[in-house]
Design a protein around this motif. Structure first.
Motif, PDB file in Angstrom:
ATOM      1  N   LEU A 115       4.560 -11.274   8.682  1.00  0.00           N
ATOM      2  CA  LEU A 115       4.655  -9.917   8.172  1.00  0.00           C
ATOM      3  C   LEU A 115       3.891  -9.699   6.866  1.00  0.00           C
ATOM      4  O   LEU A 115       3.951 -10.508   5.952  1.00  0.00           O
ATOM      5  CB  LEU A 115       6.122  -9.549   7.950  1.00  0.00           C
ATOM      6  N   LEU A 116       3.191  -8.562   6.826  1.00  0.00           N
ATOM      7  CA  LEU A 116       2.479  -8.107   5.628  1.00  0.00           C
ATOM      8  C   LEU A 116       2.906  -6.680   5.314  1.00  0.00           C
ATOM      9  O   LEU A 116       3.090  -5.858   6.225  1.00  0.00           O
ATOM     10  CB  LEU A 116       0.967  -8.136   5.849  1.00  0.00           C
ATOM     11  N   LEU A 117       3.030  -6.367   4.025  1.00  0.00           N
ATOM     12  CA  LEU A 117       3.395  -5.034   3.557  1.00  0.00           C
ATOM     13  C   LEU A 117       2.187  -4.383   2.892  1.00  0.00           C
ATOM     14  O   LEU A 117       1.547  -4.983   2.031  1.00  0.00           O
ATOM     15  CB  LEU A 117       4.554  -5.129   2.564  1.00  0.00           C
ATOM     16  N   ILE A 118       1.890  -3.138   3.297  1.00  0.00           N
ATOM     17  CA  ILE A 118       0.740  -2.406   2.753  1.00  0.00           C
ATOM     18  C   ILE A 118       1.210  -1.037   2.272  1.00  0.00           C
ATOM     19  O   ILE A 118       1.853  -0.292   3.022  1.00  0.00           O
ATOM     20  CB  ILE A 118      -0.364  -2.222   3.810  1.00  0.00           C
ATOM     21  N   ALA A 119       0.897  -0.694   1.043  1.00  0.00           N
ATOM     22  CA  ALA A 119       1.281   0.605   0.486  1.00  0.00           C
ATOM     23  C   ALA A 119       0.428   1.713   1.085  1.00  0.00           C
ATOM     24  O   ALA A 119      -0.787   1.575   1.229  1.00  0.00           O
ATOM     25  CB  ALA A 119       1.128   0.591  -1.026  1.00  0.00           C
ATOM     26  N   ALA A 120       1.080   2.836   1.414  1.00  0.00           N
ATOM     27  CA  ALA A 120       0.375   3.997   1.944  1.00  0.00           C
ATOM     28  C   ALA A 120       0.317   5.129   0.929  1.00  0.00           C
ATOM     29  O   ALA A 120      -0.180   6.214   1.234  1.00  0.00           O
ATOM     30  CB  ALA A 120       1.054   4.485   3.228  1.00  0.00           C
ATOM     31  N   SER A 121       0.823   4.899  -0.273  1.00  0.00           N
ATOM     32  CA  SER A 121       0.716   5.878  -1.360  1.00  0.00           C
ATOM     33  C   SER A 121       0.551   5.126  -2.675  1.00  0.00           C
ATOM     34  O   SER A 121       1.016   3.994  -2.815  1.00  0.00           O
ATOM     35  CB  SER A 121       1.957   6.772  -1.432  1.00  0.00           C
ATOM     36  N   GLN A 122      -0.083   5.790  -3.639  1.00  0.00           N
ATOM     37  CA  GLN A 122      -0.293   5.137  -4.929  1.00  0.00           C
ATOM     38  C   GLN A 122       1.021   4.925  -5.657  1.00  0.00           C
ATOM     39  O   GLN A 122       1.225   3.891  -6.305  1.00  0.00           O
ATOM     40  CB  GLN A 122      -1.239   5.978  -5.792  1.00  0.00           C
ATOM     41  N   ASP A 123       1.935   5.888  -5.542  1.00  0.00           N
ATOM     42  CA  ASP A 123       3.234   5.756  -6.202  1.00  0.00           C
ATOM     43  C   ASP A 123       3.984   4.533  -5.691  1.00  0.00           C
ATOM     44  O   ASP A 123       4.597   3.780  -6.476  1.00  0.00           O
ATOM     45  CB  ASP A 123       4.075   7.011  -5.992  1.00  0.00           C
ATOM     46  N   PHE A 124       3.943   4.324  -4.372  1.00  0.00           N
ATOM     47  CA  PHE A 124       4.648   3.163  -3.811  1.00  0.00           C
ATOM     48  C   PHE A 124       3.988   1.860  -4.253  1.00  0.00           C
ATOM     49  O   PHE A 124       4.675   0.893  -4.597  1.00  0.00           O
ATOM     50  CB  PHE A 124       4.687   3.232  -2.284  1.00  0.00           C
ATOM     51  N   TYR A 125       2.670   1.840  -4.277  1.00  0.00           N
ATOM     52  CA  TYR A 125       1.965   0.634  -4.718  1.00  0.00           C
ATOM     53  C   TYR A 125       2.337   0.284  -6.164  1.00  0.00           C
ATOM     54  O   TYR A 125       2.670  -0.859  -6.474  1.00  0.00           O
ATOM     55  CB  TYR A 125       0.453   0.831  -4.605  1.00  0.00           C
ATOM     56  N   ASP A 126       2.296   1.279  -7.034  1.00  0.00           N
ATOM     57  CA  ASP A 126       2.622   1.046  -8.444  1.00  0.00           C
ATOM     58  C   ASP A 126       4.073   0.604  -8.606  1.00  0.00           C
ATOM     59  O   ASP A 126       4.387  -0.277  -9.421  1.00  0.00           O
ATOM     60  CB  ASP A 126       2.349   2.313  -9.264  1.00  0.00           C
ATOM     61  N   TYR A 127       4.964   1.213  -7.827  1.00  0.00           N
ATOM     62  CA  TYR A 127       6.377   0.847  -7.857  1.00  0.00           C
ATOM     63  C   TYR A 127       6.563  -0.611  -7.439  1.00  0.00           C
ATOM     64  O   TYR A 127       7.291  -1.378  -8.089  1.00  0.00           O
ATOM     65  CB  TYR A 127       7.159   1.772  -6.916  1.00  0.00           C
ATOM     66  N   MET A 128       5.875  -1.028  -6.364  1.00  0.00           N
ATOM     67  CA  MET A 128       6.043  -2.380  -5.855  1.00  0.00           C
ATOM     68  C   MET A 128       5.427  -3.434  -6.779  1.00  0.00           C
ATOM     69  O   MET A 128       5.858  -4.592  -6.777  1.00  0.00           O
ATOM     70  CB  MET A 128       5.464  -2.498  -4.453  1.00  0.00           C
ATOM     71  N   GLN A 129       4.441  -3.057  -7.574  1.00  0.00           N
ATOM     72  CA  GLN A 129       3.914  -4.005  -8.556  1.00  0.00           C
ATOM     73  C   GLN A 129       5.003  -4.401  -9.551  1.00  0.00           C
ATOM     74  O   GLN A 129       5.126  -5.566  -9.935  1.00  0.00           O
ATOM     75  CB  GLN A 129       2.722  -3.384  -9.301  1.00  0.00           C
ATOM     76  N   ILE A 130       5.803  -3.432  -9.954  1.00  0.00           N
ATOM     77  CA  ILE A 130       6.920  -3.708 -10.869  1.00  0.00           C
ATOM     78  C   ILE A 130       7.993  -4.533 -10.166  1.00  0.00           C
ATOM     79  O   ILE A 130       8.533  -5.490 -10.724  1.00  0.00           O
ATOM     80  CB  ILE A 130       7.507  -2.391 -11.405  1.00  0.00           C
ATOM     81  N   GLU A 131       8.294  -4.160  -8.907  1.00  0.00           N
ATOM     82  CA  GLU A 131       9.307  -4.895  -8.146  1.00  0.00           C
ATOM     83  C   GLU A 131       8.913  -6.362  -7.974  1.00  0.00           C
ATOM     84  O   GLU A 131       9.747  -7.267  -8.115  1.00  0.00           O
ATOM     85  CB  GLU A 131       9.525  -4.239  -6.780  1.00  0.00           C
TER      86      GLU A 131
END
Length: 262
Positions: A76-92
């Motif tokens: 499994l791989l996770l790919i962000a489909a929005s910039q907000d989600f990508y930025d959020y997941m960097q913190i997570e």
């Protein structure tokens, strides 16, 4: 590389879930080297979901790809489909709240690392591993890491017992502790193999495979860390089987690869 290898979509992006989860087959790379590189898992996902290209990641050609798998590892791989989600997941990810799980078939308790260079002494936790796993307990292995060998293709654990030369090779980015929880799954004292589930919060290159080899549980078919010469498989018996993360905070999202080999 087989150009016929294709991803499987596990979860599609929507308004509530601004991300895509895919299942990558063995033999397919996770990420492109350039924007023109299309023979990889991310490029296949972007073709199906064009909005992925709008996300700006750490590397421009990778866009919202949030982690990678080795080419020989499926899962499994996770790919962000929005910039907000990508930025959020960097913190997570930085705070250890994005958990990745791996399933492995391993040889049981080999003097694996002793035949290879660069490994520090086996930690006390590893000496307890056989008893702990046989009694269905969990163990945790921790270390720093450094790149190792010609072309930096491998990695090695680094502990306070490592030599001065190894400690000097630690860079600022790699001076952090990494942990693996090795969870007994199927264990038969009459066989030479065991099936394990491992989990990590913060990952380093080859982290799980290297830690398993270090404590004498090399993954079957591992061309880099099974030093016994007994591959016992035509392919690496190691899969990324599950991911969990909260989005939004407090709402657990869990994706499990139900068809993980047995």
């Amino acid at each position: 590389m087989d150009s016929n290898l294709q991803i499987t979509v596990i979860a599609e992006a929507d308004e509530k879930h601004p991300y895509v989860v895919i299942d990558k087959p063995k033999g397919l790379t996770s990420a492109p080297l350039t924007e023109e590189d299309k023979n990889n898992a991310y490029a296949q996902a972007q073709k199906l979901f064009p909005q992925l290209a709008l996300v700006q990641g750490k590397k421009s050609c990778e866009h919202g790809l949030l982690h990678r798998l080795d080419t020989e590892t499926d899962g499994l791989l996770l790919i962000a489909a929005s910039q907000d989600f990508y930025d959020y997941m960097q913190i997570e990810q930085a705070q250890g709240r994005f958990i990745k799980y791996y399933t492995a078939i391993c040889q049981k308790f080999q003097d694996n690392a002793e035949t290879a260079g660069g490994f520090p002494p086996v930690p006390l936790e590893a000496l307890r591993a056989q008893r702990s796993l046989a009694s269905k307990q969990h163990i945790t292995i921790s270390s720093y890491f450094r790149h190792y060998g010609q072309g930096r293709k491998e990695v090695r654990p680094v502990t306070e017992d490592s030599g001065k030369a190894a400690l000097r090779k630690l860079g600022k980015e790699t001076q952090y502790s990494t942990e693996i929880s090795i969870i007994e799954n199927e264990f038969d004292n009459n066989k030479d193999f065991c099936k394990l589930e491992c989990s990590i919060a913060n990952g380093f290159k080859h982290q799980v495979r290297c830690h398993l080899a270090w404590i004498g549980l090399p993954v079957c078919g591992d061309p880099l860390y099974n030093f016994s010469g007994k591959k016992n498989a035509e392919k690496l018996m190691f899969s990324a089987s599950k991911i969990t993360f909260e989005y939004p905070r407090g709402d657990l999202n869990s994706y499990d690869r139900k068809d993980t080999w047995t």
